[in-house]
Scaffold this motif. Structure first.
Motif, PDB file in Angstrom:
ATOM      1  N   TYR A  18       9.842  12.435  -7.816  1.00  0.00           N
ATOM      2  CA  TYR A  18      10.075  13.880  -7.821  1.00  0.00           C
ATOM      3  C   TYR A  18       9.399  14.526  -9.034  1.00  0.00           C
ATOM      4  O   TYR A  18       8.775  15.581  -8.912  1.00  0.00           O
ATOM      5  CB  TYR A  18      11.582  14.164  -7.846  1.00  0.00           C
ATOM      6  CG  TYR A  18      11.895  15.630  -8.067  1.00  0.00           C
ATOM      7  CD1 TYR A  18      11.932  16.518  -7.000  1.00  0.00           C
ATOM      8  CD2 TYR A  18      12.106  16.130  -9.357  1.00  0.00           C
ATOM      9  CE1 TYR A  18      12.190  17.864  -7.204  1.00  0.00           C
ATOM     10  CE2 TYR A  18      12.365  17.474  -9.562  1.00  0.00           C
ATOM     11  CZ  TYR A  18      12.399  18.336  -8.494  1.00  0.00           C
ATOM     12  OH  TYR A  18      12.633  19.662  -8.702  1.00  0.00           O
ATOM     13  N   PHE A  37       6.686  21.387   0.305  1.00  0.00           N
ATOM     14  CA  PHE A  37       7.091  20.778   1.570  1.00  0.00           C
ATOM     15  C   PHE A  37       7.380  19.280   1.444  1.00  0.00           C
ATOM     16  O   PHE A  37       7.903  18.671   2.374  1.00  0.00           O
ATOM     17  CB  PHE A  37       6.012  21.027   2.634  1.00  0.00           C
ATOM     18  CG  PHE A  37       5.839  22.483   2.957  1.00  0.00           C
ATOM     19  CD1 PHE A  37       6.825  23.176   3.639  1.00  0.00           C
ATOM     20  CD2 PHE A  37       4.711  23.170   2.549  1.00  0.00           C
ATOM     21  CE1 PHE A  37       6.679  24.526   3.930  1.00  0.00           C
ATOM     22  CE2 PHE A  37       4.545  24.519   2.836  1.00  0.00           C
ATOM     23  CZ  PHE A  37       5.545  25.199   3.524  1.00  0.00           C
ATOM     24  N   ILE A  38       7.042  18.712   0.301  1.00  0.00           N
ATOM     25  CA  ILE A  38       7.394  17.314   0.030  1.00  0.00           C
ATOM     26  C   ILE A  38       8.605  17.242  -0.888  1.00  0.00           C
ATOM     27  O   ILE A  38       9.540  16.482  -0.643  1.00  0.00           O
ATOM     28  CB  ILE A  38       6.210  16.557  -0.601  1.00  0.00           C
ATOM     29  CG1 ILE A  38       4.999  16.597   0.329  1.00  0.00           C
ATOM     30  CG2 ILE A  38       6.612  15.105  -0.894  1.00  0.00           C
ATOM     31  CD1 ILE A  38       3.741  16.013  -0.278  1.00  0.00           C
ATOM     32  N   ILE A  40      11.148  19.394  -1.668  1.00  0.00           N
ATOM     33  CA  ILE A  40      12.472  19.825  -1.209  1.00  0.00           C
ATOM     34  C   ILE A  40      13.100  18.824  -0.236  1.00  0.00           C
ATOM     35  O   ILE A  40      14.262  18.433  -0.421  1.00  0.00           O
ATOM     36  CB  ILE A  40      12.414  21.246  -0.616  1.00  0.00           C
ATOM     37  CG1 ILE A  40      12.095  22.249  -1.742  1.00  0.00           C
ATOM     38  CG2 ILE A  40      13.722  21.602   0.069  1.00  0.00           C
ATOM     39  CD1 ILE A  40      12.026  23.692  -1.303  1.00  0.00           C
ATOM     40  N   PRO A  41      12.365  18.357   0.801  1.00  0.00           N
ATOM     41  CA  PRO A  41      12.969  17.328   1.655  1.00  0.00           C
ATOM     42  C   PRO A  41      13.290  16.038   0.897  1.00  0.00           C
ATOM     43  O   PRO A  41      14.330  15.412   1.141  1.00  0.00           O
ATOM     44  CB  PRO A  41      11.897  17.077   2.728  1.00  0.00           C
ATOM     45  CG  PRO A  41      11.085  18.328   2.753  1.00  0.00           C
ATOM     46  CD  PRO A  41      11.065  18.804   1.336  1.00  0.00           C
ATOM     47  N   LEU A  42      12.406  15.657  -0.035  1.00  0.00           N
ATOM     48  CA  LEU A  42      12.654  14.447  -0.823  1.00  0.00           C
ATOM     49  C   LEU A  42      13.927  14.596  -1.636  1.00  0.00           C
ATOM     50  O   LEU A  42      14.793  13.709  -1.642  1.00  0.00           O
ATOM     51  CB  LEU A  42      11.474  14.167  -1.760  1.00  0.00           C
ATOM     52  CG  LEU A  42      11.704  13.019  -2.768  1.00  0.00           C
ATOM     53  CD1 LEU A  42      11.876  11.690  -2.049  1.00  0.00           C
ATOM     54  CD2 LEU A  42      10.567  12.961  -3.788  1.00  0.00           C
ATOM     55  N   ALA A  44      16.404  16.660  -1.161  1.00  0.00           N
ATOM     56  CA  ALA A  44      17.565  16.736  -0.267  1.00  0.00           C
ATOM     57  C   ALA A  44      17.996  15.334   0.162  1.00  0.00           C
ATOM     58  O   ALA A  44      19.197  15.019   0.186  1.00  0.00           O
ATOM     59  CB  ALA A  44      17.230  17.589   0.955  1.00  0.00           C
ATOM     60  N   PHE A  45      17.026  14.490   0.498  1.00  0.00           N
ATOM     61  CA  PHE A  45      17.350  13.120   0.890  1.00  0.00           C
ATOM     62  C   PHE A  45      17.962  12.347  -0.279  1.00  0.00           C
ATOM     63  O   PHE A  45      18.971  11.646  -0.110  1.00  0.00           O
ATOM     64  CB  PHE A  45      16.100  12.390   1.380  1.00  0.00           C
ATOM     65  CG  PHE A  45      16.313  10.906   1.530  1.00  0.00           C
ATOM     66  CD1 PHE A  45      17.082  10.403   2.569  1.00  0.00           C
ATOM     67  CD2 PHE A  45      15.764  10.022   0.614  1.00  0.00           C
ATOM     68  CE1 PHE A  45      17.296   9.029   2.692  1.00  0.00           C
ATOM     69  CE2 PHE A  45      15.970   8.656   0.732  1.00  0.00           C
ATOM     70  CZ  PHE A  45      16.740   8.163   1.775  1.00  0.00           C
ATOM     71  N   SER A 151       9.671  27.352  -5.919  1.00  0.00           N
ATOM     72  CA  SER A 151       8.968  27.078  -4.663  1.00  0.00           C
ATOM     73  C   SER A 151       8.422  28.356  -4.044  1.00  0.00           C
ATOM     74  O   SER A 151       7.323  28.357  -3.470  1.00  0.00           O
ATOM     75  CB  SER A 151       9.906  26.375  -3.677  1.00  0.00           C
ATOM     76  OG  SER A 151      10.286  25.098  -4.157  1.00  0.00           O
TER      77      SER A 151
END
Length: 201
Positions: A18, A37-38, A40-42, A44-45, A151
């Motif tokens: 991150y 786009f990488i 935020i999903p990362l 969140a996971f 972002s």
């Protein structure tokens, strides 16, 4: 390795990933929009793995003293990485995390780690308490809010007029993080302070 600990390990390994995703666009001036786009999903996971490790530890009867230490360590490593990133100016042109708040949060986390080490030496495992869990939720909420503002700037949205108010909101949230962190620390000390009795005499 137990499944629950694998999910915890994701946060430890994901923290530096991150960090690089956040700063490569800052260092190079490129990949700003793709980074959003990488990242935020990362993130969140990674934050969701905090639920998954506890869920599977209970479901598969994998609760252990190691896991009770590994889980908060991974939480701190990830959340401090997020906070450290927000100390520096990004595409929004402002730093969201006040340095004084960051330093006092670090002092708290190191102090809590010391308490856990003393407890482990005495055969006591300190599991997360409600105050600590609330603190972690506030850490996550504040980090995501500031990241959302950054972002927006990376995506080229015009947030200049709202930026002063958004920064104030971030400072208020991070001040709340600081207060919650010390309140939860005081709660841990009130419940586990006995572990210091022999050490201080």
């Amino acid at each position: 390795m137990k499944l629950s600990n694998k999910f915890t390990l994701c946060r430890v390994l994901g923290a530096p990933v991150y960090f690089l995703l956040y700063f490569i666009p800052v260092w190079t001036g490129k990949f700003a929009a793709p980074s959003v786009f990488i990242m935020i999903p990362l993130l969140a996971f990674l934050e969701f793995t905090d639920f998954l490790d506890g869920f599977f530890a209970r479901k598969k009867n994998e609760v252990s003293d190691f896991g009770k230490l590994f889980d908060p360590f991974a939480d701190v490593m990830l959340n401090l990485t997020i906070f450290a990133s927000l100390l520096f100016k990004g595409f929004a042109g402002v730093s969201f995390m006040p340095p004084v708040v960051f330093m006092f949060i670090i002092y708290r986390e190191f102090s809590m780690n010391f308490v856990r080490m003393i407890a482990t030496k005495k055969g006591i495992s300190i599991a997360a308490r409600k105050g600590g869990k609330f603190k972690t939720v506030l850490y996550i909420t504040s980090g995501f809010f500031a990241l959302a503002v950054e972002s927006a700037a990376r995506l080229g949205l015009d947030i200049s007029s709202a930026l002063p108010s958004l920064k104030i909101a971030c400072v208020v949230l991070f001040a709340g993080c600081l207060a919650a962190s010390y309140l939860s620390f005081a709660d841990y000390i009130s419940h586990f302070g006995e572990i210091f009795k022999d050490e201080l005499n």
